[in-house]
Enzyme design. Sequence first.
Site, mmCIF file in Angstrom:
data_model
loop_
_atom_site.group_PDB
_atom_site.id
_atom_site.type_symbol
_atom_site.label_atom_id
_atom_site.label_comp_id
_atom_site.label_asym_id
_atom_site.label_seq_id
_atom_site.Cartn_x
_atom_site.Cartn_y
_atom_site.Cartn_z
ATOM 1 C CG ASP A 1 33.841 42.362 36.252
ATOM 2 O OD1 ASP A 1 34.560 42.155 37.253
ATOM 3 O OD2 ASP A 1 32.938 41.580 35.883
ATOM 4 C CB ILE A 2 39.985 42.280 35.845
ATOM 5 C CG1 ILE A 2 40.217 43.510 34.963
ATOM 6 C CG2 ILE A 2 41.037 41.199 35.545
ATOM 7 C CD1 ILE A 2 41.521 44.227 35.244
ATOM 8 N N GLY A 3 37.932 39.413 35.865
ATOM 9 C CA GLY A 3 37.620 38.204 36.600
ATOM 10 C C GLY A 3 38.762 37.217 36.594
ATOM 11 C CE LYS B 1 31.375 38.728 32.019
ATOM 12 N NZ LYS B 1 30.131 38.386 32.745
ATOM 13 C CE1 TYR C 1 31.094 38.278 53.130
ATOM 14 C CE2 TYR C 1 33.360 39.062 53.078
ATOM 15 C CZ TYR C 1 32.438 38.049 52.898
ATOM 16 O OH TYR C 1 32.856 36.812 52.462
ATOM 17 N N GLY D 1 35.329 39.969 47.414
ATOM 18 C CA GLY D 1 35.573 40.201 45.995
ATOM 19 C C GLY D 1 34.821 41.427 45.493
ATOM 20 C CG ASP E 1 33.618 39.377 41.558
ATOM 21 O OD1 ASP E 1 34.053 39.510 42.728
ATOM 22 O OD2 ASP E 1 33.607 38.269 40.974
ATOM 23 C CB THR F 1 35.593 30.924 37.894
ATOM 24 O OG1 THR F 1 35.988 31.495 36.644
ATOM 25 C CG2 THR F 1 36.647 29.935 38.351
#
Length: 246
Positions: A10-12, A17, A90, A97, A99, A123
């Site tokens: 999981d790239i934020g 993570k 959606y 996103g 995530d 964030t």
Amino acid sequence: MKDETKLIVDIGNTTAKVAIFKGSLLIDRIISDNRNPQRLLAFCQQHQPQKAIVSSVIALSTELNAALESLAIPVLFLNSETPLPICNKYKTQTTLGSDRIAAAVGAYSAFPNRNILVIDAGTAITYEFINERGEYEGGNISPGIKMRIKALHHFTNQLPIVTPEGENPWIGQDTATAIRSGVLHGVELEISGYITHFSDNYSNLLIFLTGGDEIPFDRKFKSCIFADSFLVLKGLNRILDYNDNL
């Protein structure tokens, strides 16, 4: 296969993570730089995963792409075309996103047939709603704590940067506490307002709190909130398993 070792990434906006799952069990995890692949490669070398899923809210660096390709295992890159175990309603799915949808999947997989509000504090603070029919209806995005503090400094001439940690009375007695209290209590009231609204309008409601920031909120809501800092990772693991079984 339940015994297969799976790499979940999981790239934020600020960090990555990275976790190892076997079945639905989280075995190990690290938090790494979101552009530097060295820890990721060392972590994979340690666990030798058989497959992987990658979610990213930023463009992957050349180095990270190369590192993922070097793993020589099947890698599922989560995007708007990836089949999901919930219905995504959606309207602009290409802008959603990964995530956010992963958090929704993680929450609904844990408690199907419930109305669920997911609050992800990082964030940004995001609010995601999944109805009891397993339909992701959408959500809202709000600035996170550090973003609010930085914005006050950036868009004014004299307000300083303060840390979120420290005294935060309901009435600030100096500029530092005025900023900190304004931000922290503002977030608390915002979150409490969302919880009240959804609790009043949806029966059978569960609330999940996840993300990297410690979020203050009214104590009267604590009994109805599930705190799970691994919710996005669990959702990504569920999406990987779901695609394996198609």
